[in-house]
Design an enzyme around this catalytic site. Structure first.
Site, mmCIF file in Angstrom:
data_model
loop_
_atom_site.group_PDB
_atom_site.id
_atom_site.type_symbol
_atom_site.label_atom_id
_atom_site.label_comp_id
_atom_site.label_asym_id
_atom_site.label_seq_id
_atom_site.Cartn_x
_atom_site.Cartn_y
_atom_site.Cartn_z
ATOM 1 N N GLU A 77 0.802 -1.220 0.000
ATOM 2 C CA GLU A 77 0.000 0.000 0.000
ATOM 3 C C GLU A 77 0.839 1.276 0.000
ATOM 4 O O GLU A 77 0.482 2.263 -0.657
ATOM 5 C CB GLU A 77 -0.980 0.004 1.183
ATOM 6 N N HIS A 110 -12.128 -4.890 8.441
ATOM 7 C CA HIS A 110 -12.656 -4.766 7.073
ATOM 8 C C HIS A 110 -13.964 -3.981 7.056
ATOM 9 O O HIS A 110 -14.770 -4.165 6.152
ATOM 10 C CB HIS A 110 -12.943 -6.145 6.477
HETATM 11 C C1 LIG Z 1 -2.921 -4.622 3.854
HETATM 12 C C2 LIG Z 1 -3.910 -5.381 3.079
HETATM 13 N N1 LIG Z 1 -3.982 -5.201 1.750
HETATM 14 C C3 LIG Z 1 -4.868 -5.894 0.998
HETATM 15 C C4 LIG Z 1 -5.723 -6.785 1.584
HETATM 16 C C5 LIG Z 1 -6.756 -7.557 0.732
HETATM 17 N N2 LIG Z 1 -6.330 -8.954 0.612
HETATM 18 C C6 LIG Z 1 -6.738 -9.889 1.480
HETATM 19 S S1 LIG Z 1 -6.000 -11.380 1.214
HETATM 20 C C7 LIG Z 1 -5.115 -10.751 -0.095
HETATM 21 C C8 LIG Z 1 -4.154 -11.621 -0.820
HETATM 22 C C9 LIG Z 1 -3.101 -12.133 0.106
HETATM 23 O O1 LIG Z 1 -2.203 -12.916 -0.589
HETATM 24 P P1 LIG Z 1 -1.177 -13.833 0.172
HETATM 25 O O2 LIG Z 1 -0.401 -13.036 1.139
HETATM 26 O O3 LIG Z 1 -0.403 -14.560 -0.854
HETATM 27 O O4 LIG Z 1 -2.081 -14.837 1.014
HETATM 28 P P2 LIG Z 1 -3.097 -15.946 0.455
HETATM 29 O O5 LIG Z 1 -4.427 -15.288 0.325
HETATM 30 O O6 LIG Z 1 -2.579 -16.451 -0.800
HETATM 31 O O7 LIG Z 1 -3.124 -16.980 1.523
HETATM 32 C C10 LIG Z 1 -5.418 -9.423 -0.308
HETATM 33 C C11 LIG Z 1 -4.853 -8.597 -1.386
HETATM 34 C C12 LIG Z 1 -5.653 -6.927 2.984
HETATM 35 N N3 LIG Z 1 -6.493 -7.736 3.642
HETATM 36 N N4 LIG Z 1 -4.739 -6.240 3.690
#
Ligand SMILES: Cc1ncc(C[n+]2csc(CCOP(=O)(O)OP(=O)(O)O)c2C)c(N)n1
Ligand SMILES: Cc1ncc(C[n+]2csc(CCOP(=O)(O)OP(=O)(O)O)c2C)c(N)n1
Ligand SMILES: [Mg+2]
Ligand SMILES: [Mg+2]
Lengths: 324, 324, 324, 324
Positions: free
Chosen positions: A60, A129
């Protein structure tokens, strides 16, 4: 007029501005290939190319920093932050840089950029959220704050935000994601800084923002035989169209502000401050803020509902105010 | 030495003289004013690090972008910021480069790509992504230089920025000035490995350790990095090992080991370079004296200009605050 | 009673609490070896050892995260953020984690932690080193917000904050760094949530926070022949002792709130909201907030002064209010 | 295989069965409820990644700390969270492990070191520093495990945390679950190098790539990392390559290439391990059936328990919100 969902209306706004101005670009997590997790950028990368519409890593601060630097050097970026809650991990480029750069540089630059994000509870996504953080940004000199409540405004305000030469945070209400509304075929913008009277009434002024506009209107409708409620939607908090609010309060003598965010230290308090400062003698009773309960948003539906102002709460508050 | 044109060599020295002279003058003036109760904010001296800014600055075009830090006087001078405007800014005058609104930590001149210092350590790193993106977007070959310290390399923004820059092959030269201290904290408490430059591998980009007190070494490394960036080959991380001669800032007492300071003072970048110039007969003692006198005169003139300039008018406090 | 400077009083508070409770620890940038850039932790590492008092890298998110995790697992950490402005690069662990963890976990844990920081302008350090951000934290459910104004309170409130079982942000006014005041030899705490009437008066209630307490008292003194001003210092914003404020307003009928932060969407608005909601009929004129000018803090002294409420501004506001 | 006791092998399978069964049940129930308009928030399935949690969890003591993510059901089960409490939490019931306040993303049980999931990607990384520091401080040999995704590795908090952990030799095992996607974004858009584990070198700590679908490989790597941490040798970064079988969450459609999904489904961690167990005659088909039936019964019971449990009382919304 065609009926569009709010997300489609915003997508159209982005599409039109991308088409209209070569300097406009759009980026954020999942906005490129996928078209945004809410679909607000559906097919925009295909239309405008990956140079102008693209995916970013989960960073971000880097996303907002990119927007600031791009705005410093001639572009008009729109940066998406998926939930306003997530801005906490990257807030510096917005509040310490974008908001201050024009002033600190002695006016050498303009910062035409939009942070495109959404807010609010009602989807059982719990405390990280569901937040409404508009009060933070409204308190930072140098940022404009936009909160659309209708489909029409969602489109028109987004276009105005993109055309503004200052940093703007545009916050749409996630619970209205699916809301349908009429949108003209022809191009239009809704200027920043103009409140709208959504319903006329003589007895009580209700200033409501974002999702709460709809609940206020429903409450006004439910009470229509009993109390004449005037509902005002400020649409933007900075700049704040206090004149429209004052005109109404001078007529009704009563002010109720409704917002979803925590009542305490929220934006309602500021509206009351400005109103009492300028229309104290026209008030027949104490103005009131009806806001969120002031706990972290609970997950479970029954508590979540209790945490957010409901139509019934507005009705009760309105009735109480009419008693004095 | 032989491969660098004589004018460039003289430019190096001139820049270093200017920076050194500037810092000494400011220190003296600020101390005097502080005693008089006319406090002019923090003052972070660049003395000792002159070779870095001089070497990097010589590789840049006027239209290249540069993000500086809280310790940014040297960067601004090397990018060609007008001395009059610069001293006037230090004094908080309306004629200052940031019209007295920015001060020592916020020296701006957008017309020469000087995109400001930063009061937030690591705060410039995310912004540099934006000018770099913008240069690619507009299809120019402008390069962005982003300075930061050994302390700043512990900030999350370092990681997010290098990662995003690497992913997008942004034309950025990251210049980490490792002066071995972050305020009073030794680099070994900020970084568990010997060389910050080695972190470049984590992003798949080139990284290099540079003798930061050797202006020629800096120039060579920076030339290569700038050429890579300009050619579309992406970012480079340069770590320039150096040392500041003064304490962290004017109000914080010296705290570093005496032997360490002496060892580094013996490697004063100006002395080293002058010795080389004399050795290789590039400049005579007369040339050196003339250059020093010329620089001194420019500084004296700038201080005069600044002293004679008016302070901003408090009536203008909020004027030009918003764009439009 | 001994006279101490504010920084010494806070250092004593930290020292005493470290001695009193084995679970208390203290960390941040330059707080260990050097003793804090303001000297607030002078010699504490030597006294309590590097296990309990230590330096961190320049990583605000990691610093605050360390505090949260330590509080989750039985310690009572005090984490220093050098300037409140810098919290923007690490705010998530405080507002999205610490503030919410107790609630989100169904009450399974307590989060006894203190963020120790300072705020305010007046030192010509410009827009990124001069902010007052208390309104942000007061708006986040789950955080307590403490703002001492006197030397006595600086010590007593800090001790209370450390003993509190909730996350507390403690914000001292940097311009009072050097202020001297009496501090009892014997141990004391100043409980959170108790405002104090600093001066009695019958005509006007002035609620002032932090640095502004002193300016309000000076204004009251200057006006003493003319207007009886009651000065109230809330000392903590969360919890807010509205009863003490209400009692005064019910007596005087007039309320002026003075704070350094931007007037708009600031904490003054909330105080007015609560007062009008509960004491509307006792008000003889419109309550007013006198706050900062709402531009990024300028560097140069003349503009900086114009940006902050001055004694003269309070005097003018008080006189104006007495006319109605 | 031979060197791992039979009970441990069965424990692996039992954990994986439980996770898989849990996810399938939740998906079915949530889909049904979503259709009924009884939306229960986001649902991030751990299906496909079971070997990671099973292998890591088996190395941990009850008093070790664990920080989980938004995709944390598997982590919680592997740490021994009571199934009844867990399902009840998913349903938002008062009997849930977080009393219905947390939901799927916030599963807490401090009594077994389950320090919660996190709705902020990368949000747990800074907190893990704190429990690790606390364990050293209290002179226990508790280890902290911190899970995060390939996407989270782009967050600034990743860098700040690993850096500080390395500097202080904190007893932390960082488990990066590289399931190749962050929401809809492929890891190649988040990370410019092949292996996230290689970033360990930037902090001078060991890093290892692990076949994340092979529970034995995970167990071996985690055992070593946990042993290092417990012995005071500092943190380790493990990158477990794996794949989630479902889309990012319930409300987001599948978007990944079909061949890629099929290739990974062919390497289902449960199938791989069952084949091995059969091959080496550790379990008969009967044993497997019995285990599966036992697990299914536990899940059925948990769903019954949760269904029969009451929702929180909205009157209790703010009760227990503050500690004390
Ligand atoms: C700081 C932040 N940015 C964006 C999000 C939205 N978001 C939730 S899960 C996710 C993807 C996360 O990817 P990863 O770290 O690879 O974990 P995975 O879901 O694959 O287990 C996103 C973009 C969030 N919850 N928090
Ligand atoms: C985010 C942030 N944290 C802390 C500070 C306070 N501070 C100013 S300069 C400095 C040290 C910076 O060290 P380094 O990056 O090595 O730069 P140097 O001063 O050595 O040039 C600190 C801690 C700040 N300005 N911003
Ligand atoms: Mg340094
Ligand atoms: Mg992933």
């Amino acid at each position: 007029m065609p009926q569009l969902k709010m997300i489609r209306a915003m997508c159209e706004a982005l599409d039109e501005e991308l088409r209209r101005d070569e300097r406009v670009c759009l980026f954020g997590q999942d906005v490129g290939e996928f078209g945004g997790v809410f679909g607000t950028s559906a097919r925009l990368q295909a239309k405008h190319g990956p140079r102008r519409v693209f995916d970013t890593p989960l960073s971000e601060a880097a996303i907002l920093g990119t927007a600031v630097g791009a705005a410093m050097s001639g572009l008009r970026p729109v940066a998406e932050i998926m939930y306003i809650d997530f801005i906490t991990v990257g807030i510096d480029p917005l509040v310490n840089q974008a908001a201050k750069l024009r002033y600190m540089s002695g006016g050498q630059m303009t910062l035409p950029m939009v942070v495109f994000t959404q807010c609010g509870a009602g989807t059982s996504e719990a405390a990280q959220h569901s937040q409404c953080l508009e009060a933070w940004f409204a308190h930072v000199p140098g940022l404009k704050v936009v909160m659309p409540a209708t489909v029409y405004d969602a489109k028109g305000l987004l276009k105005a935000a993109i055309r503004d030469d200052n940093p703007v945070i545009y916050i749409w209400p996630k619970l209205l994601y699916d809301l349908k509304g009429e949108v003209p075929e022809e191009e239009y913008v809704v200027p920043l800084g103009e409140a709208v009277v959504r319903r006329d009434g003589a007895d009580l002024t209700v200033v409501a923002t974002s999702l709460m506009v709809h609940r206020a209107l429903a409450a006004a409708e439910a009470l229509s035989d009993e109390i004449g409620i005037e509902v005002i939607d400020p649409r933007t908090l900075v700049p704040l169209d206090i004149e429209t609010i004052l005109a109404s309060v001078r007529k009704t003598g009563r002010l109720l502000v409704v917002h979803e965010a925590n009542t305490r230290f929220g934006i309602g308090a500021e509206i009351i401050r400005q109103v009492v400062e300028r229309a104290f003698d026209q008030l027949t009773c104490a103005p009131v803020v009806l806001g969120g309960a002031g706990v972290p948003m609970p997950f479970t539906r029954v508590l979540e509902n209790a945490c957010m102002p409901q139509e019934q709460d507005i009705i009760a508050a309105a009735r109480k105010m009419l008693k004095c | 030495m032989i491969d660098v044109p004589r004018e460039t060599l003289i430019q190096f020295l001139r820049t270093m003289y200017l920076i050194r002279g500037f810092e000494l003058k400011m220190l003296m003036l600020f101390q005097r004013r502080a005693l008089a109760g006319d406090f002019l904010g923090a003052l972070h001296s660049y003395e000792g690090q002159e070779a870095v800014a001089a070497g990097v600055g010589a590789c840049l075009r006027k239209d290249d972008y540069q993000f500086s830090t809280h310790r940014g006087h040297g960067h601004a001078i090397a990018k060609g910021l007008d001395l009059n405007k610069m001293v006037a800014e230090m004094f908080g005058k309306e004629t200052g480069c940031s019209r007295g609104r920015g001060g020592s930590m916020h020296l701006f001149d957008v017309s020469i790509g000087q995109m400001g210092g930063n009061g937030i350590v690591g705060g410039g790193l995310p912004l540099a992504l934006g000018t770099a993106y913008s240069a690619l977007y507009r299809n120019t070959d402008q390069v962005t230089v982003c300075y930061f310290g050994d302390g700043a390399a512990s900030q999350g923004s370092f990681h997010e920025s290098l990662n995003m820059a690497a992913l997008n092959k942004y034309p950025i030269v990251y210049v980490c000035e490792n002066n071995h201290y972050a305020a009073t904290t030794h680099v070994s408490k900020n970084c568990p490995i010997e060389n910050i430059a080695d972190r470049a591998a984590g992003y798949g980009i080139p990284g290099a350790v540079v003798q930061g007190n050797d202006v020629l070494a800096v120039y060579r490394a920076a030339s290569e990095a700038v050429a890579r960036a300009r050619a579309g080959q992406g970012p480079t991380l340069l770590e320039c090992k150096t040392y500041r001669h003064r304490a962290h800032c004017m109000v914080i007492p010296e705290h570093r080991p005496e032997e360490e300071r002496e060892a580094w003072l013996a490697r004063d970048p100006i002395n080293l370079f002058v010795a080389k110039l004399r050795e290789e007969n590039v400049m005579t003692q007369d040339d050196l004296n003339r250059l020093a006198a010329e620089v001194e005169q420019a500084l004296v003139d700038a201080v005069k200009f600044a002293d004679a300039s008016p302070f901003p008018d408090p009536q203008m406090l909020s004027v030009d605050f918003w764009a439009n």
